[in-house]
Design an enzyme around this catalytic site. Structure first.
Site, mmCIF file in Angstrom:
data_model
loop_
_atom_site.group_PDB
_atom_site.id
_atom_site.type_symbol
_atom_site.label_atom_id
_atom_site.label_comp_id
_atom_site.label_asym_id
_atom_site.label_seq_id
_atom_site.Cartn_x
_atom_site.Cartn_y
_atom_site.Cartn_z
ATOM 1 C CG HIS A 1 -1.605 1.304 1.477
ATOM 2 N ND1 HIS A 1 -2.632 1.773 0.697
ATOM 3 C CD2 HIS A 1 -1.401 2.255 2.419
ATOM 4 C CE1 HIS A 1 -3.034 2.958 1.148
ATOM 5 N NE2 HIS A 1 -2.292 3.273 2.189
ATOM 6 C CG HIS B 1 11.343 10.495 8.948
ATOM 7 N ND1 HIS B 1 10.020 10.330 8.604
ATOM 8 C CD2 HIS B 1 11.802 11.533 8.199
ATOM 9 C CE1 HIS B 1 9.702 11.221 7.680
ATOM 10 N NE2 HIS B 1 10.762 11.966 7.422
ATOM 11 N NE ARG C 1 3.341 4.088 10.753
ATOM 12 C CZ ARG C 1 3.973 4.910 9.932
ATOM 13 N NH1 ARG C 1 4.846 5.777 10.426
ATOM 14 N NH2 ARG C 1 3.734 4.925 8.647
#
Lengths: 197, 612, 342
Positions: B85, B313, B460
């Site tokens: 995805h 990040h 996540r």
């Protein structure tokens, strides 16, 4: 419009510069980032190998200084080749193009010799971090030199077939830009890997 | 101030030209085309198809997460789905969708007949398309990549990711990188060198500006991930130790290289949409963009600063207070030029006369959603606060607010705005608005709860969650929203299909645009401009026509010679993917065949005259 | 929400916390309670991050209201009206540009200052007296070692309330991330690196955690639990954990012990005081005393133990635990044995 010279049909050029030259400069900018990332990898892993052989045991500075000189001289040949083609002297244009390629091949021969020697001494890609980062960095550079040699030989053979003319000067100049860039990268690598080891 | 000589053949409607239509011809003509408009159409259609593929992957993810401890999708398939995805949406949907617009629109906006290197352009498309097929073929050959779209070492080593899945990912991305860099180089040269007379840099349309900036970002950022992928590939295929902690390798080197690419990449995804919005808002407000120069400079600044924030990040990685402080500060700094753009858009609307049509709807939705995404971004920028937020659904919410609420809304605005130019027919404004409202509401239903899921402790990249943690209701809401969001796409597709069948034909300028693409027929003739235009300022079509006549109207100019078709770009692209297949299966013969095809393609290309 | 010893330093108005909670509740609808929530701080580390977040959230709300408000006003006020005059073609206003560049910059500075202060507070090594706990991430379980106390256990960590805990993080395989939301932010556990995170729990209780860095097939099933307890209770726990395994307390447990030692279990697992000295899997010396098994995903009941032993991969796909075909009786014996290892 000659067959191989112009990739674009531009009626004008907003900057006055040929598009292919701008393309090569932009490409060189991208390649700087590519080599930069490879160099960072090499520098980050300098001194981090857990097993040998280590650089100080293997790097042969005198030998590589000679091959570096050969590559530098090849850039001079390239300048002479361009100058000849620009003034319409195709005979010397071909000679210098061939010489540039030959000197490049000598440099590559030196690289092959050095790599083979290292492997005999027990250093391969897999041996340690030095092996991996050294062969990857110098190997990538060598691959770029090889592409350049093929390009130069192609131009030379075009000249042999009579397809190289004064109008090809732009193409030769762009090949020269690439070749000089590859040379400059080597000077950086030579300094970082060999001189500053 | 006027535009001179820019009018070409007039017949409206799809493909109705004397030369043979803009899009006429069989499959071979499409396989060998070097026309930027056709290449743009091919990019657009492929990208949209991959957008649907990525969307289905997302729907499957949401169906699995709709209820706790669900067994609809096992973790193995789930990990492939979320990896693909992300990879599909970033590399196979958003980037090529932007490329579709770069291709079709930019040459028109700068008054050129094509890009600087038409065959290189075709090559870029074919490499993308074949590379996308290559990567997706993994589903049929042992499974798709499953280590995340960010592929952290050392999970991606052969020890922890055996088989070919990660190899598909590595080689696929390397191939796609070739496509992106080639295209970006092409657009840099095109914009710098093919601008028509009078089009100085500070007179260029905003979309062209953002295309230029994005192209620089591409050529400077991609090499970092190229090197990372090469290091990973060597570890996996040739036994090097770059990411092997036991041999002194550092897994964090991957993260640095990936994010040095990855952060500029999100601006690569974003800036084209910002450029589109910067053009659509003025047209539908009937006044010029407020603060043109500031909007341009802020784009440049975002690009520069974008290279200096990557480690935001990595705030939980333990880089230390100095690094975390520097990157937190730089990340906050980037909010400033971003805010400047938003304020300039609102100032453009302010005092205008807003024509509330679909393109403007999507621009307004974009601004509203992007503000939210930007604010959650500022929250993440605080390195210490981010220690709670990173790797949770709070981040998932942020990225979707900026990439979907932001980029996709902007891209839809661009689609509704420019599709009439591409096809010569109008989309239904009514259906467009229905699409917009369903998309806006369902998008928020899908992603707003995710802010809270993250703050309440849901990490996540998890294929399920335990009941009793309070995640149930919000996950269900999100899943329902996702299903509605998916169905809103059907409305858009229906709109496009009915347009192709019986959409009302349009002339050159259905919206009252200000830029050069609106001065020629819809769709444009294959040579774009019979006589190259000359401009005297920004917004050339809005300038009062006080000066000389428009000779382009009645000049019996000959049709310009355009580059002929070529099969070599496609051939070379095939060679590259064959090389990738050889690398994937480590079969030397296949690799050599690929190299041979590439050499054949390149030499054929080099010796083929451009016009024949 | 227990405020405990929380220092209120964020500078944000007091209504921001309740507003956040209200928003969370409103959205959570019937979602609560939230036992793993970062918005329910229970340690000094967690409170510092919560304060910082509230401060930023305050500014975010203000900016949101102002900018979205301007957008909405613009949309309604300036829609096209039939017969309306053409708008004035304004091109810009430098003063405005400067203002709306400086204003966000000021807000960002106000956010940056507490941010940087907090970074320099929490990103340093632990200061003062601490209890060191080593947390080593494995696919897909957590190993906890207390080097100064001689304790080795897995998946369930005990700490004394009011003592600063200095967690040293690393990984035995891929990157994991150590996260107990109520006790603070997360920190990655990286192979080849040692990371640190420290906190002092406000009050006794059970705290839930989860691995927060994608680590493969069963990343979602890598959980851990933390029990904060009074110092005496903690000491009792330590004493028990340090000791060798208890002798089997029943016939069936004794039979289970034999089956365990003869089966392949000892290749991976350690039960101190027996021949089982494996180090690949979790230490099972006191597994019977843990609340959950299989890294925090199953309650520690005979039924669940049985399910786990019969087919680990069915519970946790990809689990490295290999169990040969066992008959029902053997399984029950082993379960009884493990339950006896309190």
């Amino acid at each position: 419009m000659s067959q191989t010279d112009v990739a674009t049909l531009e009626v004008h050029s907003a900057t006055g510069l040929p598009s292919r030259k701008i393309l090569m400069w932009a490409f060189i900018g991208s390649e700087c980032m590519l080599f930069g990332s490879l160099i960072i990898t090499y520098l980050v892993y300098r001194g981090k190998s857990i097993v040998g052989p280590y650089p100080e045991e293997l790097l042969n500075i005198p030998f590589i200084t000679v091959t570096t000189f050969v590559l530098l001289m090849s850039s001079l040949m390239m300048v002479l080749a361009l100058s000849a083609v620009q003034r319409g002297d195709m005979k010397w244009g071909k000679v210098w193009l061939l010489m540039t390629a030959v000197f490049g091949m000598v440099f590559l021969g030196g690289q092959v010799y050095e790599f083979t020697h290292f492997v005999h001494e027990g250093l391969t890609l897999q041996t340690n971090l030095f092996g991996g980062s050294f062969f990857l960095l110098t190997g990538t550079h060598g691959a770029h030199v090889t592409v350049g040699v093929i390009w130069l030989l192609s131009l030379f053979f075009m000249g042999v077939r009579g397809r190289l003319t004064q109008a090809s000067a732009e193409t030769v100049e762009i090949a020269g830009l690439y070749w000089h860039f590859v040379d400059v990268v080597w000077i950086v690598l030579f300094t970082l890997i060999y001189l500053l080891s | 101030m006027a535009v001179t000589g820019a009018v070409g053949a007039e017949t409206p409607g799809v493909g109705a030209q004397d030369h043979g239509g803009t899009y006429s011809g069989g499959i071979w003509s499409w396989l060998t085309t070097v026309d930027h408009k056709r290449i743009g159409v091919m990019y657009g259609v492929s990208a949209f198809l991959f957008f649907l593929v990525g969307g289905i992957e997302a729907l499957l993810i949401r169906l699995q997460l709709g209820t706790p401890e669900n067994t609809l999708i096992n973790p193995d398939l789930y990990n492939q789905l979320f990896t693909m995805h992300g990879t599909t949406m970033v590399f196979l949907a958003i980037m090529p969708l932007s490329a579709a617009f770069f291709n079709f629109i930019v040459p028109l906006q700068i008054g050129a007949r094509d890009v600087a290197f038409p065959r290189l352009n075709a090559f870029s498309f074919w490499v993308f398309f074949l590379g996308a097929l290559f990567m997706n073929s993994s589903f049929l050959f042992g499974g798709a990549p499953d280590a995340g779209w960010f592929g952290y070492a050392n999970l991606t080593s052969t020890q922890y990711s055996p088989g070919m899945r990660v190899d598909f990912w590595v080689l696929g991305l390397l191939v796609l990188g070739v496509s992106s860099i080639a295209a970006a180089l092409n657009f840099i040269v095109t914009i710098i060198n093919l601008r028509c007379e009078g089009m100085h840099f500070m007179r260029m349309p905003l979309f062209t500006w953002m295309t230029l900036i994005t192209s620089f970002l591409l050529v400077m950022a991609f090499p970092a991930i190229t090197v990372g992928l090469v290091l990973l590939m060597f570890d996996r295929m040739f036994g090097t130790q770059f990411f092997n902690p036991l041999a002194g390798g550092d897994v964090l080197l991957w993260q640095h290289l990936f994010w040095i690419f990855g952060h500029p990449e999100v601006y690569i995804l974003l800036l084209p949409g910002l450029g589109m919005v910067s053009e659509i808002i003025p047209v539908f407000s009937r006044k010029p963009l407020f603060g043109y120069a500031f909007v341009v400079y802020s784009g440049v600044l975002i690009a520069f600063l974008g290279f200096g924030v990557w480690a935001h990040h990595m705030f939980a990685v333990g880089l230390g207070p100095v690094a975390n402080t520097v990157f937190a500060a730089a990340t906050m700094l980037i909010a400033i030029p971003t805010g400047v753009k938003i304020f300039n858009w609102i100032a453009t609307l302010w005092g205008g006369s807003l024509r509330l049509k679909t393109p403007l709807y999507f621009c307004l939705g974009f601004i509203a959603m992007f503000i939210i995404g930007g604010l959650s971004g500022v929250m993440h920028a605080s390195a210490a606060a981010d220690l709670q937020q990173t790797d949770t659904y709070f981040i998932v919410a942020h990225i979707h607010y900026v990439l979907f609420g932001g980029v996709m809304f902007a891209l839809f605005a661009g689609m509704y705005y420019w599709i009439p130019k591409v096809t010569g027919r109008m989309l239904s404004d009514r259906l467009g608005k229905i699409h917009f409202w369903i998309m806006l509401v369902s998008f928020n239903l899908t992603f707003f709860p995710q802010h809270f899921l993250g703050l309440h402790g849901m990490p996540r990249r998890t294929f399920t969650y335990e009941s009793g943690l309070g995640f149930e209701a919000m996950n269900l809401m999100s899943t329902v929203g996702a299903l509605l969001l998916g169905s809103s796409m059907l409305i858009f597709i229906w709109n496009v299909l009915q347009m192709l069948r019986k959409g009302p034909p349009t002339g050159a300028d259905p919206w009252g645009g200000s830029t050069l693409e609106w001065s020629i027929a819809s769709p444009p003739p294959h040579y774009n401009f019979k006589v190259l235009p000359k401009v005297y300022g920004r917004d050339p079509l809005w300038a009062a026509d006080t000066s000389d006549s428009r000779p382009g109207d009645d000049v019996e100019a000959p049709e310009p010679h355009m580059p002929g078709p070529s099969a070599f770009p496609l051939t070379t692209a095939i060679g590259i993917v064959v090389m990738a297949a050889g690398g994937l299966t480590t079969t030397l013969p296949v690799l050599f065949v690929g190299v041979a095809v590439v050499l054949f393609g390149v030499y054929g290309w080099a010796f083929q005259p451009l016009e024949h | 929400m227990e405020r405990g010893r929380r220092p209120h330093t964020s500078g944000a108005p007091r209504w921001i916390g309740p507003l956040l909670a209200l928003a969370a509740l409103a959205l959570g609808a019937c979602g609560g309670p939230f036992p793993q929530s970062a918005l329910d701080p229970a340690s000094d580390f967690a409170w510092k991050l919560q304060d910082l977040f509230e401060g930023i959230f305050f500014w975010a709300v203000i900016v949101f209201v102002l900018v979205e408000g301007a957008l909405i006003v613009a949309i309604f006020r300036f829609r096209e009206r039939p017969g309306g005059a053409a708008p004035r073609a304004t091109h810009g206003n430098t003063l405005l540009e400067i203002s709306w560049t400086l204003a966000p910059a000021v807000v960002l500075v106000l956010i940056a200052i507490p941010t940087i202060r907090t970074i320099w507070d929490v990103d340093q090594p632990a200061r003062g007296e601490s209890l060191v706990v080593e947390a080593i991430g494995h696919q897909w379980w957590w190993e906890f070692r207390y080097p100064d106390l001689g304790v080795v256990t897995a998946n369930e960590m005990h700490i004394p309330v009011g003592t600063q805990i200095d967690v040293r993080l690393t990984s035995a395989d891929v990157i994991h991330s150590f996260w107990f939301p109520r006790l603070g932010g997360k920190r990655d556990a990286i192979p080849g690196h040692e990371n640190q995170i420290w906190f002092t729990a406000d009050s006794a209780g059970l705290y839930l955690g989860q691995c927060a860095e994608f680590c493969g097939l069963s990343h979602a099933l890598m959980k851990m639990q933390l029990v904060a307890e009074a110092p005496e209770a903690f000491q009792a726990w330590v004493d028990r954990q340090k000791s060798d395994a208890l002798a089997a307390d029943s016939v069936i447990a004794a039979e289970g012990s034999q089956a365990f030692m003869r089966g392949g279990c000892i290749a991976c697992h350690k039960v101190r005081g027996t021949v089982a000295q494996g180090v690949i899997g979790p230490d099972l010396t006191h597994v019977g005393s843990r609340r959950r098994i299989a890294a925090g995903i199953l309650d520690n009941t005979p039924e669940n133990l049985e399910r786990w032993i019969r087919n680990p991969q069915a519970v946790k796909p990809g689990a490295l635990m290999v169990v040969p075909e066992l008959d029902d009786e053997t399984v029950r014996r082993i379960v009884a044995y493990l339950q006896s290892l309190k």
